[in-house]
Design a protein around this motif. Structure first.
Motif, PDB file in Angstrom:
ATOM      1  N   PHE B  34      22.716  21.337  -8.083  1.00  0.00           N
ATOM      2  CA  PHE B  34      24.012  20.716  -8.341  1.00  0.00           C
ATOM      3  C   PHE B  34      23.830  19.237  -8.690  1.00  0.00           C
ATOM      4  N   TYR B  36      26.321  15.841  -8.174  1.00  0.00           N
ATOM      5  CA  TYR B  36      27.549  15.246  -7.656  1.00  0.00           C
ATOM      6  C   TYR B  36      27.673  13.829  -8.185  1.00  0.00           C
ATOM      7  N   GLN B  38      29.866  10.059  -7.518  1.00  0.00           N
ATOM      8  CA  GLN B  38      30.740   9.291  -6.633  1.00  0.00           C
ATOM      9  C   GLN B  38      31.132   8.000  -7.332  1.00  0.00           C
ATOM     10  N   ARG B  43      35.638   9.794  -3.206  1.00  0.00           N
ATOM     11  CA  ARG B  43      34.800  10.763  -2.522  1.00  0.00           C
ATOM     12  C   ARG B  43      33.778  11.384  -3.469  1.00  0.00           C
ATOM     13  N   LEU B  44      32.785  12.021  -2.903  1.00  0.00           N
ATOM     14  CA  LEU B  44      31.820  12.785  -3.686  1.00  0.00           C
ATOM     15  C   LEU B  44      32.534  13.917  -4.417  1.00  0.00           C
ATOM     16  N   LEU B  46      31.973  17.249  -7.125  1.00  0.00           N
ATOM     17  CA  LEU B  46      31.048  18.147  -7.805  1.00  0.00           C
ATOM     18  C   LEU B  46      31.177  17.958  -9.312  1.00  0.00           C
ATOM     19  N   TYR B  86      24.276  12.003  -7.495  1.00  0.00           N
ATOM     20  CA  TYR B  86      23.389  12.655  -6.537  1.00  0.00           C
ATOM     21  C   TYR B  86      23.040  14.053  -7.030  1.00  0.00           C
ATOM     22  N   LEU B 100      23.590  21.817   1.611  1.00  0.00           N
ATOM     23  CA  LEU B 100      23.003  21.082   0.498  1.00  0.00           C
ATOM     24  C   LEU B 100      21.954  20.091   0.992  1.00  0.00           C
TER      25      LEU B 100
END
Lengths: 107, 112
Positions: B34, B36, B38, B43-44, B46, B86, B100
């Protein structure tokens, strides 16, 4: 709710105190995860719930950390005898979707 | 050991330039990968998952099992792409998605 909700958004406490951090996941999601993110690091896994039970708690750093999810929805992360090293952002995830986190500061 | 490595802490490019954010992983099995993102004070979120094989906000990522990499690419960077990125991998629990494992993140700065 529409997303993952975490309360409080900020928590300041003194060394040695007990704290509780709450996570309200996306409705209907059975998988719930807690992570901890220290400054300059990616999130690190703490514990995973499938329904009411902890399916994997291998990430909890020591026995001062505990989490519950008694009815399979809201979860609470509990930290006893807090230490300055516990200061971090605590993140909750409902499957792949994250909350905004709780910034914990231990003075 | 299961590990995700993002070798660059900071990547700075000019608007319109191509971007590649590197991610390498170590995992014995078939992981799910994945990305991610931010954005500042958010917030983080996807961004991509490798099984979806989709392009989101112009970003793509291809899983290369031979090189154990999952680099994130965009042909023309925009200023609004500035954020922390990330890379993460997921373990499987008998078919269910596990927790994760994250890299340390790369801060992308797109200059005008």
């Amino acid at each position: 709710g529409a997303g993952v909700s975490q309360t409080p958004s900020n928590k300041v406490t003194e060394k040695g105190k007990y704290v509780e951090l709450r996570c309200d996941p996306i409705s209907g999601h059975t998988a719930l995860y807690w992570y901890r993110q220290s400054l300059g690091q990616g999130p690190e896994f703490l514990i995973y719930f499938q329904g009411t039970g902890a399916a994997d708690d291998s990430g909890l750093p020591n026995d001062r950390f505990f989490a519950v999810r008694p009815e399979g929805s809201v979860s609470t992360l509990k930290i006893q005898r807090t230490e300055r090293g516990d200061s971090a952002v605590y993140l909750c995830a409902s499957r792949l979707f994250f909350g905004s986190g709780t910034q914990l500061s231990v003075l | 050991a299961q590990r995700v490595t993002q070798p660059e802490k900071l990547l700075s490019v000019f608007k319109g330039a191509p971007v590649e954010l590197k991610c390498n992983y170590s995992y014995s099995g078939s992981p799910e990968l994945f990305w991610y993102v931010q954005y500042s004070r958010q917030r983080l979120q996807l961004l991509l998952r490798h099984i979806s094989r989709e392009s989101i906000k112009g970003f793509t990522a291809d899983l290369n099992k031979g090189e154990t990499s999952f680099h994130l690419k965009k042909p023309f960077a925009q200023e609004e792409d500035s954020a922390m990125y990330y890379c993460a991998l997921s373990r499987n629990y008998g078919g269910s998605q596990g927790n994760l494992i994250f890299g340390k993140g790369t801060k992308l700065s797109v200059k005008p």
